[in-house]
Motif scaffolding. Structure first.
Motif, short mmCIF file in Angstrom:
data_model
loop_
_atom_site.label_atom_id
_atom_site.label_comp_id
_atom_site.label_asym_id
_atom_site.label_seq_id
_atom_site.Cartn_x
_atom_site.Cartn_y
_atom_site.Cartn_z
N ASP A 151 0.63 -0.83 -0.24
CA ASP A 151 0.58 0.29 -0.16
C ASP A 151 0.91 1.07 -0.06
O ASP A 151 0.56 2.44 -0.39
CB ASP A 151 -0.96 -0.09 1.52
CG ASP A 151 -2.14 -0.55 0.85
OD1 ASP A 151 -1.77 -1.60 -0.44
OD2 ASP A 151 -2.55 -0.71 2.77
N ALA A 152 2.40 1.10 1.32
CA ALA A 152 3.00 2.11 0.33
C ALA A 152 3.55 3.17 -0.70
O ALA A 152 3.94 3.59 -1.15
CB ALA A 152 3.95 2.26 1.80
N ARG A 153 3.87 1.69 -1.46
CA ARG A 153 4.36 1.26 -2.30
C ARG A 153 3.76 2.37 -4.02
O ARG A 153 3.94 2.76 -4.77
CB ARG A 153 4.95 0.44 -2.83
CG ARG A 153 5.63 0.64 -2.32
CD ARG A 153 6.72 -1.32 -2.23
NE ARG A 153 8.09 -1.88 -1.86
CZ ARG A 153 9.24 -1.03 -1.79
NH1 ARG A 153 9.49 -0.10 -2.95
NH2 ARG A 153 10.19 -1.21 -0.34
N LYS A 154 2.23 1.49 -3.89
CA LYS A 154 1.61 2.58 -4.26
C LYS A 154 0.93 3.75 -3.75
O LYS A 154 0.29 4.51 -5.61
CB LYS A 154 0.19 1.46 -4.57
CG LYS A 154 -0.36 -0.22 -4.83
CD LYS A 154 -1.49 -0.62 -4.49
CE LYS A 154 -0.65 -1.95 -4.82
NZ LYS A 154 -2.41 -2.57 -4.36
N SER A 155 1.06 4.37 -2.59
CA SER A 155 0.40 5.48 -2.59
C SER A 155 1.47 6.33 -3.29
O SER A 155 0.81 7.87 -3.09
CB SER A 155 0.19 5.62 -1.41
OG SER A 155 0.83 5.05 -0.35
N LEU A 156 2.81 6.56 -2.99
CA LEU A 156 3.42 7.35 -3.68
C LEU A 156 4.00 7.60 -5.18
O LEU A 156 4.19 6.37 -6.00
CB LEU A 156 4.61 6.92 -2.61
CG LEU A 156 5.43 8.04 -2.38
CD1 LEU A 156 4.57 9.71 -2.20
CD2 LEU A 156 7.14 8.24 -1.54
#
Length: 166
Positions: A18-23
């Motif tokens: 999720d962190a990688r998708k959000s940025l």
């Protein structure tokens, strides 16, 4: 408004995918001497109204802020005053110091100095006012006396992974 570097690390630890998708935009890391990354990471989360402690690493997102009104729509502004997209609260930074632009075709980022009093640097190169210069991943930027690290999203996660595995 900057966020603590530890907040990005927590997000990465809680949900890597999720962190990688959000940025999907670069960041600037201001890692002042003082409180270390680990000190920030392993403390309880501060109240959202509490100001960032002096010396703790912070992250600025290099993106146009929808909540700010500045007359410069062509780029992501950097400066000392609150109407900039990236606000660096330091007296060596001009009110409107410079701006970033992303080329829509190539995806490359550039930086331009906006006739600042104390100058803008990419690594050791001082920018000439009015001329844009290419900003590469993991380069060091300086606005006046404020030194920052420019990271594309994947490099931010590599940077955090390195901090977390030390």
């Amino acid at each position: 408004m900057p966020a603590a570097l530890s907040a990005y690390a927590r997000e990465l630890l809680n949900s890597d995918a999720d962190a990688r998708k959000s940025l999907d935009y670069p960041v600037l890391i201001w890692d002042e001497p003082g409180i270390g990354f680990e000190d920030e990471l392993f403390t309880t989360e501060a109240s959202p109204k509490k100001k960032q402690r002096v010396g703790s690493p912070v992250v600025f997102e290099v993106k146009k802020s929808p909540n700010k009104t500045n007359a410069f729509a062509m780029g992501i502004t950097v400066g000392r005053t609150g109407n900039n997209d990236v606000v660096l609260e330091d007296n060596s930074v001009s009110r409107f110091h410079g701006y970033f632009q992303k080329d829509p075709k190539s995806g490359l980022w550039t930086l331009m100095d906006a006739e600042s009093k104390n100058g803008t640097w990419i690594d050791a190169l001082r920018l000439t006012s009015g001329k844009s210069a290419l900003v590469s991943d993991s380069c060091h930027l300086r606005f006046g006396e404020v030194q920052l690290l420019f990271l594309l999203p994947e490099s931010l996660f590599e940077y955090l992974d390195g901090k977390l595995t030390r």
